[in-house]
Design an enzyme around this catalytic site. Sequence first.
Site, PDB file in Angstrom:
ATOM      1  N   GLU A  74     128.425  28.835 -39.333  1.00 47.71           N
ATOM      2  CA  GLU A  74     129.808  28.857 -39.837  1.00 47.71           C
ATOM      3  C   GLU A  74     130.669  29.678 -38.873  1.00 47.71           C
ATOM      4  OE1 GLU A  74     129.747  30.320 -43.852  1.00 47.71           O
ATOM      5  OE2 GLU A  74     128.390  28.750 -44.532  1.00 47.71           O
ATOM      6  N   HIS A 132     132.994  27.021 -47.056  1.00 45.69           N
ATOM      7  CA  HIS A 132     132.483  28.231 -47.709  1.00 45.69           C
ATOM      8  C   HIS A 132     133.583  28.866 -48.573  1.00 45.69           C
ATOM      9  CE1 HIS A 132     129.427  31.781 -47.323  1.00 45.69           C
ATOM     10  NE2 HIS A 132     129.994  31.747 -48.532  1.00 45.69           N
ATOM     11  N   ARG A 140     123.512  29.671 -49.178  1.00 46.14           N
ATOM     12  CA  ARG A 140     123.680  29.998 -47.766  1.00 46.14           C
ATOM     13  C   ARG A 140     123.088  28.843 -46.974  1.00 46.14           C
ATOM     14  NH1 ARG A 140     126.768  33.365 -49.112  1.00 46.14           N
ATOM     15  NH2 ARG A 140     126.715  35.613 -48.789  1.00 46.14           N
TER      16      ARG A 140
HETATM   17  P1  NAP Z   1     121.174  36.321 -58.119  1.00 49.84           P
HETATM   18  O1  NAP Z   1     121.590  36.423 -59.535  1.00 49.84           O
HETATM   19  O2  NAP Z   1     120.520  37.478 -57.462  1.00 49.84           O
HETATM   20  O3  NAP Z   1     120.246  35.020 -58.011  1.00 49.84           O
HETATM   21  C1  NAP Z   1     119.577  34.737 -56.837  1.00 49.84           C
HETATM   22  C2  NAP Z   1     118.517  33.702 -57.013  1.00 49.84           C
HETATM   23  O4  NAP Z   1     117.727  33.714 -55.816  1.00 49.84           O
HETATM   24  C3  NAP Z   1     117.578  33.988 -58.179  1.00 49.84           C
HETATM   25  O5  NAP Z   1     117.229  32.794 -58.811  1.00 49.84           O
HETATM   26  C4  NAP Z   1     116.378  34.603 -57.498  1.00 49.84           C
HETATM   27  O6  NAP Z   1     115.146  34.272 -58.084  1.00 49.84           O
HETATM   28  C5  NAP Z   1     116.364  33.914 -56.151  1.00 49.84           C
HETATM   29  N1  NAP Z   1     115.675  34.749 -55.171  1.00 49.84           N
HETATM   30  C6  NAP Z   1     115.982  36.005 -54.783  1.00 49.84           C
HETATM   31  N2  NAP Z   1     115.110  36.452 -53.856  1.00 49.84           N
HETATM   32  C7  NAP Z   1     114.232  35.450 -53.689  1.00 49.84           C
HETATM   33  C8  NAP Z   1     113.073  35.294 -52.873  1.00 49.84           C
HETATM   34  N3  NAP Z   1     112.669  36.266 -52.066  1.00 49.84           N
HETATM   35  N4  NAP Z   1     112.404  34.133 -52.932  1.00 49.84           N
HETATM   36  C9  NAP Z   1     112.805  33.154 -53.766  1.00 49.84           C
HETATM   37  N5  NAP Z   1     113.890  33.246 -54.573  1.00 49.84           N
HETATM   38  C10 NAP Z   1     114.581  34.367 -54.519  1.00 49.84           C
HETATM   39  O7  NAP Z   1     122.410  35.980 -57.199  1.00 49.84           O
HETATM   40  P2  NAP Z   1     123.724  35.143 -57.553  1.00 49.84           P
HETATM   41  O8  NAP Z   1     124.790  36.067 -57.995  1.00 49.84           O
HETATM   42  O9  NAP Z   1     123.344  33.993 -58.423  1.00 49.84           O
HETATM   43  O10 NAP Z   1     124.114  34.627 -56.094  1.00 49.84           O
HETATM   44  C11 NAP Z   1     123.256  33.742 -55.401  1.00 49.84           C
HETATM   45  C12 NAP Z   1     123.739  33.512 -53.992  1.00 49.84           C
HETATM   46  O11 NAP Z   1     124.858  32.637 -53.980  1.00 49.84           O
HETATM   47  C13 NAP Z   1     124.254  34.746 -53.247  1.00 49.84           C
HETATM   48  O12 NAP Z   1     123.214  35.568 -52.771  1.00 49.84           O
HETATM   49  C14 NAP Z   1     125.062  34.128 -52.125  1.00 49.84           C
HETATM   50  O13 NAP Z   1     124.243  33.898 -51.001  1.00 49.84           O
HETATM   51  C15 NAP Z   1     125.504  32.795 -52.728  1.00 49.84           C
HETATM   52  N6  NAP Z   1     126.961  32.768 -52.936  1.00 49.84           N
HETATM   53  C16 NAP Z   1     127.705  31.819 -52.311  1.00 49.84           C
HETATM   54  C17 NAP Z   1     129.087  31.783 -52.500  1.00 49.84           C
HETATM   55  C18 NAP Z   1     129.929  30.733 -51.858  1.00 49.84           C
HETATM   56  O14 NAP Z   1     131.093  30.989 -51.604  1.00 49.84           O
HETATM   57  N7  NAP Z   1     129.414  29.550 -51.612  1.00 49.84           N
HETATM   58  C19 NAP Z   1     129.706  32.745 -53.297  1.00 49.84           C
HETATM   59  C20 NAP Z   1     128.918  33.688 -53.930  1.00 49.84           C
HETATM   60  C21 NAP Z   1     127.542  33.694 -53.748  1.00 49.84           C
HETATM   61  P3  NAP Z   1     114.686  34.827 -59.519  1.00 49.84           P
HETATM   62  O15 NAP Z   1     115.407  33.945 -60.487  1.00 49.84           O
HETATM   63  O16 NAP Z   1     113.230  34.590 -59.488  1.00 49.84           O
HETATM   64  O17 NAP Z   1     115.107  36.260 -59.577  1.00 49.84           O
END
Ligand code: NAP
Length: 315
Positions: free
Chosen positions: A263, A281, A234
């Site tokens: 965005e 995005h 994000r």
């Molecule tokens: P995920 O499996 O929940 O992973 C999220 C990561 O963020 C984990 O490494 C987690 O840390 C960390 N995190 C969560 N809360 C935190 C906090 N309070 N402080 C520090 N680190 C924190 O999610 P995902 O499925 O990989 O998705 C990640 C993100 O990608 C989504 O939330 C979304 O914003 C973004 N995304 C973007 C697109 C795009 O089109 N560009 C598409 C899909 C998703 P831990 O490893 O310690 O749990």
Amino acid sequence: MSDTHLLICGNSFNDVDRDRLSTAYPAVYVDAPADMAALESGLRASMRAVAFKGHTPFGAEAMDLFPQLGLIANYGVGYDAIDVGAASARGIAVTNTPDVLSDDVADLAVALMITQARTMIRGHAHVASGRWATEGEIPLNRKVSGSTVGIVGLGRIGREIADRLAAFKMDIHYTSRSEKETPGWTYHNDVVSLAGAVDFLVVALVGGPDTKGQVSREAIAALGPRGVVVNISRGSTIDEGALLDALEAGNIAGAALDVFENEPNPDPRFLKLSNVVLQPHQGSGTVETRTAMAELQLANVAAFLEGRDLLTQVN
Ligand code: NAP
């Protein structure tokens, strides 16, 4: 009170996805949470589920318009637009669409990294403009394979990115809230330490207030003049002003970004830079993955309206 229980909210739903939902259940549609208050009160009283897509905030005030609301089914894995605390306090379940999009987002992250390092946008323009024939080769660029990468947030998507880059013989470093079982990869306690150790910094954090600006001015400075930032998470996770300052001054080598603070109108300073690759995005934006996301959202709506267990609840 009506017998329509599903509200579809979000002007970025395409017709196919909207039809998929409204064919399954009688539904009404609004563009954004701001339009919900205009719905007739009897209709609002009958709503039990919202199928939501978008990045405009969906907060407590909007939730309180629907006394029977029990589910907000988000289209997307990132649900930072939804006030999940407010939903939980009201007994409203929130679901998202994890896993089905991780491959696409990881693919895009790798593509962004290589496009930036190998100056592929410039290369394309060189061919398309005919300058190849008149001016010869483009300047030499930067090797990716075998270099060092730092993943900020080794969650589902971060892990997919790291697995791909391991196949590029890259040295994998990462930071997360806790160390993972990843033999051979190097864990860092914080982003500044991570940034100081790598050539490419790839951000895969969740969005929202807890991670705002986690890639700080200090972290960007630590990355240094050969460093490249890749962000598919994000816009909020990076101090965007600090990133722009560093890109303009040449204090880092470049950036490749799929997400921005504002965005779909990113800071115009980005548009003047030649060391960036900018995408709208589109991380999950393939036909296959968007279909899988829509199907998972509908499966959560169906489970809720038919009294079964939710598939991917986040609260
Ligand atoms: P995920 O499996 O929940 O992973 C999220 C990561 O963020 C984990 O490494 C987690 O840390 C960390 N995190 C969560 N809360 C935190 C906090 N309070 N402080 C520090 N680190 C924190 O999610 P995902 O499925 O990989 O998705 C990640 C993100 O990608 C989504 O939330 C979304 O914003 C973004 N995304 C973007 C697109 C795009 O089109 N560009 C598409 C899909 C998703 P831990 O490893 O310690 O749990």
